[in-house]
Design a protein around this motif. Sequence first.
Motif, PDB file in Angstrom:
ATOM      1  N   LYS A  85      -1.108   2.443  10.786  1.00  0.00           N
ATOM      2  CA  LYS A  85      -0.300   1.190  10.296  1.00  0.00           C
ATOM      3  C   LYS A  85      -1.420   0.089  10.142  1.00  0.00           C
ATOM      4  CE  LYS A  85       3.594   2.529   9.052  1.00  0.00           C
ATOM      5  NZ  LYS A  85       4.255   2.707   7.856  1.00  0.00           N
ATOM      6  N   SER A 136      -3.952   0.891   7.504  1.00  0.00           N
ATOM      7  CA  SER A 136      -3.385   0.904   6.355  1.00  0.00           C
ATOM      8  C   SER A 136      -3.475  -0.609   5.721  1.00  0.00           C
ATOM      9  CB  SER A 136      -2.411   1.759   6.136  1.00  0.00           C
ATOM     10  OG  SER A 136      -1.116   1.162   6.851  1.00  0.00           O
ATOM     11  N   ILE A 137      -2.852  -1.497   6.310  1.00  0.00           N
ATOM     12  CA  ILE A 137      -2.806  -3.008   6.262  1.00  0.00           C
ATOM     13  C   ILE A 137      -3.846  -3.610   5.746  1.00  0.00           C
ATOM     14  CG2 ILE A 137      -2.110  -4.973   7.093  1.00  0.00           C
ATOM     15  CD1 ILE A 137       0.305  -3.814   8.821  1.00  0.00           C
ATOM     16  N   ALA A 154      -6.616  -1.877   4.777  1.00  0.00           N
ATOM     17  CA  ALA A 154      -7.056  -1.314   3.510  1.00  0.00           C
ATOM     18  C   ALA A 154      -6.305  -1.672   2.143  1.00  0.00           C
ATOM     19  CB  ALA A 154      -6.696   0.547   3.720  1.00  0.00           C
ATOM     20  N   SER A 155      -4.916  -2.138   2.489  1.00  0.00           N
ATOM     21  CA  SER A 155      -4.186  -2.741   1.108  1.00  0.00           C
ATOM     22  C   SER A 155      -4.618  -3.950   1.001  1.00  0.00           C
ATOM     23  CB  SER A 155      -2.701  -2.735   2.106  1.00  0.00           C
ATOM     24  OG  SER A 155      -2.150  -1.465   2.117  1.00  0.00           O
ATOM     25  N   VAL A 156      -5.150  -4.706   2.073  1.00  0.00           N
ATOM     26  CA  VAL A 156      -5.752  -6.113   1.307  1.00  0.00           C
ATOM     27  C   VAL A 156      -7.151  -5.976   0.631  1.00  0.00           C
ATOM     28  CG1 VAL A 156      -6.959  -8.036   2.601  1.00  0.00           C
ATOM     29  CG2 VAL A 156      -4.713  -7.252   3.540  1.00  0.00           C
ATOM     30  N   GLY A 162      -7.696  -3.274  -0.757  1.00  0.00           N
ATOM     31  CA  GLY A 162      -7.543  -2.564  -2.136  1.00  0.00           C
ATOM     32  C   GLY A 162      -6.846  -3.595  -3.041  1.00  0.00           C
ATOM     33  N   GLY A 163      -6.336  -4.588  -2.931  1.00  0.00           N
ATOM     34  CA  GLY A 163      -5.881  -5.792  -3.717  1.00  0.00           C
ATOM     35  C   GLY A 163      -6.892  -6.491  -4.376  1.00  0.00           C
ATOM     36  N   LYS A 206      -4.061   1.355  -5.123  1.00  0.00           N
ATOM     37  CA  LYS A 206      -3.193   1.629  -3.828  1.00  0.00           C
ATOM     38  C   LYS A 206      -2.844   3.259  -3.351  1.00  0.00           C
ATOM     39  CE  LYS A 206       1.049   0.146  -2.114  1.00  0.00           C
ATOM     40  NZ  LYS A 206       1.277   1.179  -1.008  1.00  0.00           N
ATOM     41  N   LEU A 238      -6.091   4.475  -1.880  1.00  0.00           N
ATOM     42  CA  LEU A 238      -6.062   4.116  -0.498  1.00  0.00           C
ATOM     43  C   LEU A 238      -5.364   4.653   0.327  1.00  0.00           C
ATOM     44  CD1 LEU A 238      -7.352   0.474  -1.294  1.00  0.00           C
ATOM     45  CD2 LEU A 238      -8.777   2.473  -0.475  1.00  0.00           C
ATOM     46  N   ASP A 239      -4.037   4.767  -0.041  1.00  0.00           N
ATOM     47  CA  ASP A 239      -2.990   5.177   0.878  1.00  0.00           C
ATOM     48  C   ASP A 239      -3.166   6.589   1.186  1.00  0.00           C
ATOM     49  OD1 ASP A 239      -1.788   2.580   1.057  1.00  0.00           O
ATOM     50  OD2 ASP A 239      -0.071   3.240  -0.198  1.00  0.00           O
ATOM     51  N   SER A 247      -6.500   7.074   3.341  1.00  0.00           N
ATOM     52  CA  SER A 247      -6.245   6.786   4.635  1.00  0.00           C
ATOM     53  C   SER A 247      -5.298   7.670   5.509  1.00  0.00           C
ATOM     54  CB  SER A 247      -5.479   5.387   4.778  1.00  0.00           C
ATOM     55  OG  SER A 247      -6.163   4.187   4.208  1.00  0.00           O
TER      56      SER A 247
END
Length: 100
Positions: free
Chosen positions: A7, A10-11, A13-15, A17-18, A66, A69-70, A73
């Motif tokens: 988690k 992934s947070i 990676a989300s940033v 990714g954005g 997204k 990356l998800d 990950s």
Amino acid sequence: MSKLLYKVISIGASVLGGILAGAIFKRVWRVTADEDEAPSATDARSSWSEVLIAAAIHGAIFAVVKAALDRGSATAARELTGTWPGDGDEDDAAEAEPAK
């Protein structure tokens, strides 16, 4: 513990990714529309179609980045920990995409 670590990663990676999706969209818009910036929804000079097309392209790019990356990950987490961190049965995930 491995799901908590997943988690956190992934947070992050989300940033990233954005940021990546925004950069890709700007480049795609610059090439396709021959404009430096996409129209804002409140820009009176832009037509409905231009604003909606820009939003659709932006949304599609964001969704693909997204998802990539998800999935990446989750696959990396399974490789490192031996367990699938996402939804579904681990045995089903291993059959769908075996570890290399």
